[in-house]
Design a protein around this motif. Structure first.
Motif, mmCIF file in Angstrom:
data_model
loop_
_atom_site.group_PDB
_atom_site.id
_atom_site.type_symbol
_atom_site.label_atom_id
_atom_site.label_comp_id
_atom_site.label_asym_id
_atom_site.label_seq_id
_atom_site.Cartn_x
_atom_site.Cartn_y
_atom_site.Cartn_z
ATOM 1 N N GLY A 48 -8.940 -13.208 -24.801
ATOM 2 C CA GLY A 48 -7.857 -13.521 -25.801
ATOM 3 C C GLY A 48 -6.466 -13.075 -25.415
ATOM 4 N N TYR A 49 -6.334 -12.471 -24.124
ATOM 5 C CA TYR A 49 -5.060 -12.124 -23.775
ATOM 6 C C TYR A 49 -4.309 -13.256 -22.939
ATOM 7 C CZ TYR A 49 -5.775 -7.133 -24.850
ATOM 8 O OH TYR A 49 -6.090 -6.006 -25.294
ATOM 9 N N THR A 50 -3.123 -13.308 -23.127
ATOM 10 C CA THR A 50 -2.359 -14.231 -22.220
ATOM 11 C C THR A 50 -1.838 -13.215 -20.964
ATOM 12 O OG1 THR A 50 -0.008 -13.578 -23.213
ATOM 13 C CG2 THR A 50 -1.388 -15.195 -24.168
ATOM 14 N N ILE A 51 -1.445 -14.017 -19.829
ATOM 15 C CA ILE A 51 -1.153 -13.555 -18.727
ATOM 16 C C ILE A 51 0.047 -12.575 -19.016
ATOM 17 C CG2 ILE A 51 0.342 -15.569 -18.072
ATOM 18 C CD1 ILE A 51 -0.661 -14.683 -15.193
ATOM 19 N N ASN A 52 1.248 -13.013 -19.926
ATOM 20 C CA ASN A 52 2.288 -12.369 -19.825
ATOM 21 C C ASN A 52 1.914 -10.820 -20.565
ATOM 22 O OD1 ASN A 52 3.928 -14.226 -19.031
ATOM 23 N ND2 ASN A 52 4.333 -15.254 -21.163
ATOM 24 N N GLU A 53 0.817 -10.843 -21.534
ATOM 25 C CA GLU A 53 0.557 -9.644 -22.035
ATOM 26 C C GLU A 53 0.107 -8.806 -20.993
ATOM 27 O OE1 GLU A 53 -0.646 -10.841 -26.601
ATOM 28 O OE2 GLU A 53 -1.985 -11.323 -25.180
ATOM 29 N N ALA A 54 -0.908 -9.167 -20.082
ATOM 30 C CA ALA A 54 -1.572 -8.395 -19.179
ATOM 31 C C ALA A 54 -0.577 -7.988 -18.021
ATOM 32 C CB ALA A 54 -2.545 -9.348 -18.234
ATOM 33 N N LYS A 55 0.427 -8.793 -17.876
ATOM 34 C CA LYS A 55 1.559 -8.086 -16.913
ATOM 35 C C LYS A 55 2.466 -7.104 -17.610
ATOM 36 C CE LYS A 55 1.844 -12.486 -14.104
ATOM 37 N NZ LYS A 55 2.810 -13.402 -13.783
ATOM 38 N N GLN A 56 2.564 -7.015 -18.838
ATOM 39 C CA GLN A 56 3.337 -6.181 -19.578
ATOM 40 C C GLN A 56 2.600 -4.749 -19.459
ATOM 41 O OE1 GLN A 56 4.270 -7.716 -23.600
ATOM 42 N NE2 GLN A 56 5.662 -9.270 -22.677
ATOM 43 N N GLN A 57 1.246 -4.854 -19.607
ATOM 44 C CA GLN A 57 0.635 -3.678 -19.746
ATOM 45 C C GLN A 57 0.140 -3.206 -18.564
ATOM 46 O OE1 GLN A 57 -2.271 -3.243 -22.867
ATOM 47 N NE2 GLN A 57 -1.726 -5.167 -23.993
ATOM 48 N N LEU A 58 0.184 -3.958 -17.471
ATOM 49 C CA LEU A 58 -0.413 -3.350 -16.020
ATOM 50 C C LEU A 58 0.654 -3.366 -15.029
ATOM 51 C CD1 LEU A 58 -3.553 -5.639 -15.589
ATOM 52 C CD2 LEU A 58 -3.466 -3.059 -16.470
ATOM 53 N N PHE A 59 1.867 -4.113 -15.116
ATOM 54 C CA PHE A 59 2.956 -4.228 -14.023
ATOM 55 C C PHE A 59 4.020 -3.273 -14.611
ATOM 56 C CE2 PHE A 59 0.117 -7.517 -12.876
ATOM 57 C CZ PHE A 59 0.057 -7.664 -11.563
ATOM 58 N N ASN A 60 3.805 -1.968 -14.797
ATOM 59 C CA ASN A 60 4.975 -1.424 -15.580
ATOM 60 C C ASN A 60 5.177 0.136 -14.602
ATOM 61 O OD1 ASN A 60 2.775 0.142 -15.865
ATOM 62 N ND2 ASN A 60 2.552 -0.169 -17.913
ATOM 63 N N ASN A 61 5.054 0.005 -13.384
ATOM 64 C CA ASN A 61 5.324 1.233 -12.538
ATOM 65 C C ASN A 61 4.621 2.474 -12.707
ATOM 66 O OD1 ASN A 61 6.790 2.021 -10.037
ATOM 67 N ND2 ASN A 61 8.408 2.611 -11.485
ATOM 68 N N ARG A 62 3.455 2.333 -13.133
ATOM 69 C CA ARG A 62 2.534 3.495 -13.421
ATOM 70 C C ARG A 62 1.202 3.348 -12.472
ATOM 71 N NH1 ARG A 62 -0.175 3.797 -17.544
ATOM 72 N NH2 ARG A 62 -0.037 1.698 -18.438
ATOM 73 N N VAL A 63 0.920 4.508 -12.173
ATOM 74 C CA VAL A 63 -0.285 4.609 -11.163
ATOM 75 C C VAL A 63 -1.717 4.451 -12.131
ATOM 76 C CG1 VAL A 63 -1.689 5.799 -9.451
ATOM 77 C CG2 VAL A 63 0.733 5.942 -9.485
ATOM 78 N N ILE A 64 -2.464 3.332 -11.621
ATOM 79 C CA ILE A 64 -3.736 3.232 -12.655
ATOM 80 C C ILE A 64 -4.778 3.001 -11.712
ATOM 81 C CG2 ILE A 64 -2.369 2.064 -14.510
ATOM 82 C CD1 ILE A 64 -3.231 -0.630 -13.189
ATOM 83 N N GLY A 65 -5.887 3.073 -12.397
ATOM 84 C CA GLY A 65 -7.232 2.906 -11.706
ATOM 85 C C GLY A 65 -7.805 1.560 -11.891
ATOM 86 N N LYS A 66 -8.952 1.342 -11.362
ATOM 87 C CA LYS A 66 -9.453 -0.102 -11.297
ATOM 88 C C LYS A 66 -9.932 -0.405 -12.870
ATOM 89 C CE LYS A 66 -13.399 -1.075 -9.457
ATOM 90 N NZ LYS A 66 -14.483 -1.065 -8.431
ATOM 91 N N GLU A 67 -10.413 0.783 -13.320
ATOM 92 C CA GLU A 67 -10.875 0.652 -14.810
ATOM 93 C C GLU A 67 -9.946 -0.093 -15.634
ATOM 94 O OE1 GLU A 67 -8.983 4.651 -14.342
ATOM 95 O OE2 GLU A 67 -10.530 3.526 -13.295
ATOM 96 N N SER A 68 -8.634 -0.013 -15.584
ATOM 97 C CA SER A 68 -7.689 -0.683 -16.330
ATOM 98 C C SER A 68 -7.694 -2.030 -16.374
ATOM 99 C CB SER A 68 -6.144 -0.052 -16.004
ATOM 100 O OG SER A 68 -6.057 1.262 -15.836
ATOM 101 N N PHE A 69 -8.073 -2.705 -15.361
ATOM 102 C CA PHE A 69 -8.311 -4.178 -15.497
ATOM 103 C C PHE A 69 -9.345 -4.781 -16.305
ATOM 104 C CE2 PHE A 69 -6.651 -2.693 -11.297
ATOM 105 C CZ PHE A 69 -5.392 -3.545 -11.180
#
Length: 550
Positions: A48-69
């Motif tokens: 139900g997410y758009t690619i823009n929503e996913a990019k805003q939450q993931l590509f934000n210069n923060r260190v994350i783990g694989k569980e965030s996807f």
């Protein structure tokens, strides 16, 4: 034809054996192959997410783990079924919503794992066998011989195994093609048999079934429109180009189906005009390959496929052998059956493929990503070969019968070998952009505390998600959006994913580090950051070529 009405017992046992093997192959090692670009986008739409929503939450210069996807790869409480449909309507209307609705309901029950997602396609693929039986019964009017051989060939066909283990709509599309085609043939046969009695209720029911199955097919995949065109050409041909009752009823049923599909057609048209006026026309392109070698290899993959590369000459030798078999099968069915049989096979093979092939003949190349659009052609070819093999089992000449027994045995062996190799492999030719994801993941996983840095340009979004399924939990991601990353301490190795020449040089200059290319191919360029005293400086100007797709 009367000889084909009685199948020998050995053919029945062979069909059951191959059907059993085909089912086992479909459900084995579902999570073994790369979860690749197209499946990742399909899962994103399902969530139900758009690619823009996913990019805003993931590509934000923060260190994350694989569980965030995981949030963007399956069902979650933040998004509803309506969000799934709206995500498709806004950003991906060329994919109608039926499969994604079914997939969302399926994942609500069975979870978001790769096995659960792909098991939907595996289960849907089981419907292919009764549907192809019905289609062959209606086409050839024989109870088992031709349908039995067709089921056996499709059970071990490597091309069907590929789609039966893909989290996409293509195997569902094949089922809808079979259902709509079989119901059309049934309606035409009833029209002929009841021409005098005109039993309207029976005819109305079967034509209604055709309209419903055609509408379902359209809501599964847009290319069903060309299958409908093939059906129309066949109906007109079967009527000897006369506007009779059958043609009139067919047109009404088709019109009802397209009217039912009208809500999504308006979405597609609206998105098309939005694309024309939009300033951003960037698209993710797949590999261009010569058209005739591509078609030859795809024809071979219907029967034999061990993931041979396009540079392997053995693949072309095998492909030419199967081309000979297919060409003779089409010739034989045209010679041995009446026009109502062979014209259906020819239109099913040719009509949906022409819009793909003709525009590319001048250029001489074609995009590898269009191969699922050839599913109707694969189906027509397999039915033609099944008819040839089933017929030759009853050839009066002992020598010819023995020859065709050998051919059939070789075809079966090729299918079994292909299926065994395919279901055990961790990647395959259809994975395209992410074919080499396992190799990249292996390199990164060797580090003790690795950090993978990437941006959202080009194919990177799909590449990062694909890698997330293969990388170990110790790997961390630093995803940025057109920014120079702030690299934190505490990591033994830092990797850059597909950096542009400018971006890579800026990072190198800012942190006074050098870059070492540890892996590169058409879609992946992995650079490792290291101090100058620890690694020999390499000329990274070659990054221009490696990053040409970004």
């Amino acid at each position: 034809m009367r000889h084909l009405k009685f199948a020998p017992s050995w053919l029945r046992f062979l069909t059951i054996f191959l059907l059993t093997m085909g089912i086992l192959f479909r459900f084995s090692n579902l999570d073994g192959k790369v979860f690749w670009h197209d499946e990742i986008y399909a899962s994103l739409r399902t969530s139900g997410y758009t690619i823009n929503e996913a990019k805003q939450q993931l590509f934000n210069n923060r260190v994350i783990g694989k569980e965030s996807f995981a949030q963007f790869q399956g069902v979650n409480p933040e998004k509803s079924l309506n969000d799934t449909i709206m995500s498709l309507a806004k950003q991906d209307p060329q994919h109608p919503p039926l499969y994604y609705i079914i997939a969302r309901l399926w994942m609500e029950i069975f979870g978001n794992s790769v096995t659960a997602i792909r098991s939907l396609s595996a289960c849907i693929s089981l419907l292919v066998f009764p549907c192809v039986y019905w289609l062959c019964r209606e086409l050839f009017n024989v109870p088992l011989s031709v349908p039995g051989v067709a089921i056996a060939l499709m059970a071990i066909s490597p091309i069907h195994l590929v789609y039966a283990q893909e989290a996409q709509e293509y195997i569902l599309w094949l089922v809808t093609i079979l259902l709509s085609s079989a119901s059309l043939l049934r309606a035409i046969r009833l029209e002929d048999e009841l021409a005098e009695e005109r039993q309207k209720p029976d005819l109305f029911a079967i034509w209604s079934l055709y309209a419903v199955t055609l509408a379902i097919s359209l809501y599964t995949f847009l290319w069903s429109a060309f299958v409908a065109v093939a059906h129309g050409i066949y109906v007109i041909t079967a009527a000897k180009f006369q506007f009779n009752e059958t043609v009139r009823t067919y047109l009404i049923a088709s019109l009802v189906a397209f009217l039912a599909f009208m809500p999504w057609i308006t979405v597609v048209i609206g998105e098309f005009f939005q694309f024309l006026i939009s300033a951003d026309k960037t698209t993710i392109q797949s590999e261009l390959i010569p058209i005739f070698p591509f078609l030859l290899m795809q024809l071979s993959r219907i029967f034999f496929d061990i993931d041979l590369s396009s540079e392997n000459s053995l693949g072309y030798v095998i492909a030419l052998a199967f081309l000979t078999l297919v060409a003779y099968s089409i010739y034989f069915i045209c010679r041995a059956t009446n026009y109502k049989v062979w014209s259906f096979i020819i239109t099913l093979i040719v009509v949906p493929a022409l819009p793909l092939i003709l525009p590319n003949l001048i250029a001489g190349s074609i995009r590898a990503s269009i191969e699922p659009y050839l599913i109707p052609s694969y189906l027509g070819i397999q039915i033609a070969v099944a008819y040839l093999l089933a017929t030759q089992l009853y050839n009066e000449s002992g020598a010819r019968r023995s020859f065709w027994y050998i051919i059939m045995t070789l075809v079966i062996i090729c299918g079994l070998i292909s299926s065994k190799v395919s279901f055990q492999a961790e990647t395959w030719w259809n994975k395209g952009i992410n074919y080499s994801s396992p190799q990249v993941a292996q390199i990164i996983n060797q580090s003790n505390r690795p950090l993978l840095i990437g941006d959202a340009l080009g194919n990177n979004y799909g590449n990062i998600f694909s890698l997330s399924y293969l990388l170990e939990p110790k790997v961390r991601f630093l995803l940025v959006n057109q920014k120079i990353p702030k690299i934190p301490d505490g990591f033994t190795d830092v990797f850059l994913l597909n950096p542009s020449d400018t971006w890579g040089k800026t990072i190198e200059k800012k942190y006074k580090l050098k870059t070492d290319i540890v892996y590169s191919d058409r879609y992946y360029s992995i650079l490792k950051l290291a101090k100058a005293r620890n690694v020999r400086r390499r000329n990274i100007s070659s990054n221009n070529k490696l990053s040409a797709n970004l």
